[in-house]
Design a protein around this motif. Structure first.
Motif, PDB file in Angstrom:
ATOM      1  N   ASN A 141      -6.543  42.865 -55.807  1.00 46.19           N
ATOM      2  CA  ASN A 141      -6.901  43.160 -54.419  1.00 46.19           C
ATOM      3  C   ASN A 141      -5.874  44.123 -53.815  1.00 46.19           C
ATOM      4  OD1 ASN A 141      -5.252  40.598 -54.678  1.00 46.19           O
ATOM      5  ND2 ASN A 141      -4.949  41.013 -52.510  1.00 46.19           N
ATOM      6  N   PRO A 142      -6.336  45.116 -53.054  1.00 39.06           N
ATOM      7  CA  PRO A 142      -5.410  46.139 -52.545  1.00 39.06           C
ATOM      8  C   PRO A 142      -4.685  45.710 -51.273  1.00 39.06           C
ATOM      9  CG  PRO A 142      -7.654  46.695 -51.953  1.00 39.06           C
ATOM     10  CD  PRO A 142      -7.742  45.442 -52.783  1.00 39.06           C
ATOM     11  N   SER A 143      -3.655  46.460 -50.920  1.00 37.28           N
ATOM     12  CA  SER A 143      -3.052  46.376 -49.591  1.00 37.28           C
ATOM     13  C   SER A 143      -3.713  47.437 -48.714  1.00 37.28           C
ATOM     14  CB  SER A 143      -1.535  46.580 -49.653  1.00 37.28           C
ATOM     15  OG  SER A 143      -1.224  47.779 -50.321  1.00 37.28           O
ATOM     16  N   HIS A 144      -3.875  47.113 -47.416  1.00 36.43           N
ATOM     17  CA  HIS A 144      -4.577  47.998 -46.496  1.00 36.43           C
ATOM     18  C   HIS A 144      -3.683  48.346 -45.317  1.00 36.43           C
ATOM     19  CE1 HIS A 144      -8.400  47.536 -48.554  1.00 36.43           C
ATOM     20  NE2 HIS A 144      -8.236  46.234 -48.549  1.00 36.43           N
ATOM     21  N   TYR A 145      -3.832  49.585 -44.833  1.00 41.00           N
ATOM     22  CA  TYR A 145      -3.008  50.069 -43.737  1.00 41.00           C
ATOM     23  C   TYR A 145      -3.810  50.547 -42.529  1.00 41.00           C
ATOM     24  CZ  TYR A 145       0.454  49.773 -47.375  1.00 41.00           C
ATOM     25  OH  TYR A 145       1.270  49.285 -48.366  1.00 41.00           O
ATOM     26  N   ASN A 175       1.174  39.061 -51.539  1.00 46.22           N
ATOM     27  CA  ASN A 175       1.826  39.938 -50.567  1.00 46.22           C
ATOM     28  C   ASN A 175       0.826  40.926 -49.973  1.00 46.22           C
ATOM     29  OD1 ASN A 175       4.377  40.883 -49.261  1.00 46.22           O
ATOM     30  ND2 ASN A 175       3.850  42.780 -50.332  1.00 46.22           N
ATOM     31  N   ASN A 176      -0.086  41.450 -50.804  1.00 52.82           N
ATOM     32  CA  ASN A 176      -1.113  42.353 -50.284  1.00 52.82           C
ATOM     33  C   ASN A 176      -1.992  41.664 -49.246  1.00 52.82           C
ATOM     34  OD1 ASN A 176      -0.127  44.233 -52.065  1.00 52.82           O
ATOM     35  ND2 ASN A 176      -1.955  44.341 -53.338  1.00 52.82           N
ATOM     36  N   VAL A 177      -2.287  40.391 -49.480  1.00 50.06           N
ATOM     37  CA  VAL A 177      -3.086  39.644 -48.512  1.00 50.06           C
ATOM     38  C   VAL A 177      -2.348  39.558 -47.180  1.00 50.06           C
ATOM     39  CG1 VAL A 177      -4.117  37.403 -47.961  1.00 50.06           C
ATOM     40  CG2 VAL A 177      -4.260  38.300 -50.296  1.00 50.06           C
ATOM     41  N   GLN A 182      -1.903  41.339 -41.577  1.00 50.06           N
ATOM     42  CA  GLN A 182      -1.102  41.777 -40.435  1.00 50.06           C
ATOM     43  C   GLN A 182      -1.573  43.137 -39.931  1.00 50.06           C
ATOM     44  OE1 GLN A 182       1.217  40.283 -38.718  1.00 50.06           O
ATOM     45  NE2 GLN A 182       2.101  41.974 -37.537  1.00 50.06           N
ATOM     46  N   ASN A 183      -1.841  44.059 -40.856  1.00 51.60           N
ATOM     47  CA  ASN A 183      -2.186  45.421 -40.468  1.00 51.60           C
ATOM     48  C   ASN A 183      -3.593  45.537 -39.880  1.00 51.60           C
ATOM     49  OD1 ASN A 183       0.315  46.231 -41.383  1.00 51.60           O
ATOM     50  ND2 ASN A 183      -0.443  47.015 -43.347  1.00 51.60           N
ATOM     51  N   ILE A 220       4.576  47.512 -44.727  1.00 48.42           N
ATOM     52  CA  ILE A 220       4.476  48.372 -45.908  1.00 48.42           C
ATOM     53  C   ILE A 220       4.724  47.529 -47.159  1.00 48.42           C
ATOM     54  CG2 ILE A 220       5.327  50.450 -47.038  1.00 48.42           C
ATOM     55  CD1 ILE A 220       4.047  50.908 -44.267  1.00 48.42           C
ATOM     56  N   ASP A 221       3.808  47.599 -48.095  1.00 51.29           N
ATOM     57  CA  ASP A 221       3.923  46.879 -49.372  1.00 51.29           C
ATOM     58  C   ASP A 221       4.915  47.634 -50.256  1.00 51.29           C
ATOM     59  OD1 ASP A 221       3.366  45.186 -51.567  1.00 51.29           O
ATOM     60  OD2 ASP A 221       1.776  46.537 -52.261  1.00 51.29           O
TER      61      ASP A 221
END
Length: 283
Positions: A141-145, A175-177, A182-183, A220-221
């Motif tokens: 799963n990705p991190s999103h900004y 951590n991505n979750v 948050q973002n 920021i990841d």
């Protein structure tokens, strides 16, 4: 070694090769980016062979570009398959993202609208990769900004449908979750409740930092700090439902001394062994 016999691992860094080779922590395994080892020889590949002789190894790819508008590069995929045959990894994983588009390569893991067309394209690309590797891969799963318009699928449903169509596994990056919640302003715990946890073959934990301009409104990841308490709490929530799943501490920048990383890895190991079935914990 079967993945379910692994507990907590670390990313293998050149600065720590000697200590990594000698470390005998229970359940320890090592993860590498295969792109750093796609050579026919040389000292880096020799180091990886030496590590693999003593420890299980996982491959975590960053450049298959599964969400791109074209199949994975055939030459790159063949080299990746050759490396997998050489090291016989316990796990192979990749990202739900794209980094190549119409022949251009971008050094990032980029987002996309979760449409039906994207689902079909990514499922086809996962199938191509799995056929070449002769094994399932785990999709992260990705991190999103930022918010992207045009989604037809919730991310958890999209991932579940990829599993159903391709037989792939999932890599849950906790951590991505946290960063994405948050973002984008959603509830991380609700996201985990909806996540297809039965398909999770690996978990990642990492550190993050607040953006220097926007502060905690934009996380920021970064993989350059210890795992945050909020991420540890989400991790405990996840493994309470999944049971013990091989878990990696990701640290790619601002590397501390090896024993500091090992202490953080040991924390994950203790949490994993605490959720082992009683008969396994006593064996």
């Amino acid at each position: 070694m079967h993945p379910r016999t692994l507990t907590a691992g670390l990313g293998l860094k050149p600065q720590h090769y000697g200590e990594a080779l000698q470390c005998c922590a229970p359940g320890l395994w090592w993860e590498v980016h295969p792109e750093n080892y796609l050579a026919e020889g040389g000292p880096r590949l020799a180091w990886l062979d030496a590590i693999r002789d003593r420890h299980p190894v996982a491959l975590h790819g960053v450049s298959l570009s599964l969400a791109a508008d074209a199949p994975p590069d055939a030459v790159h995929l063949a080299r990746l398959a050759a490396l997998a045959r050489r090291v016989e990894p316990a796990l192979v994983s990749e990202h739900l993202a794209w980094s190549t588009w119409r022949g251009q390569y971008l050094p990032d893991l980029l987002p996309f609208p979760r449409t039906g067309a994207a689902l079909r394209r990514i499922a086809d690309n996962i199938a191509i990769a799995q056929d070449a590797l002769a094994r399932p891969i785990a999709i992260e799963n990705p991190s999103h900004y930022l918010h992207i318009d045009g989604h037809d699928w919730a991310e958890t449903d999209f991932l579940a449908e990829l599993v159903r169509r391709t037989g792939c596994h999932l890599l849950l990056d906790v951590n991505n979750v946290h960063v994405s919640a948050q973002n984008l302003g959603f509830c991380a715990r609700s996201y985990l409740e909806a996540f297809p946890l039965a398909a999770v073959a690996e978990i990642h934990l990492a550190g993050h930092h607040a953006d220097p301009v926007h502060g905690t409104a934009l996380l920021i990841d970064s993989h350059d700090a210890p795992v945050a308490p909020a991420v540890w709490a989400l991790y405990a929530q996840a493994i309470a439902r999944t049971g013990p799943v091989p878990t990696l501490i990701e640290r790619d920048d601002q590397l501390p001394a090896f024993d500091v990383l090992l202490d953080e890895r040991d924390q994950a190991h203790r949490l994993l062994t605490a959720v082992l079935p009683a008969e396994a914990a006593c064996s």
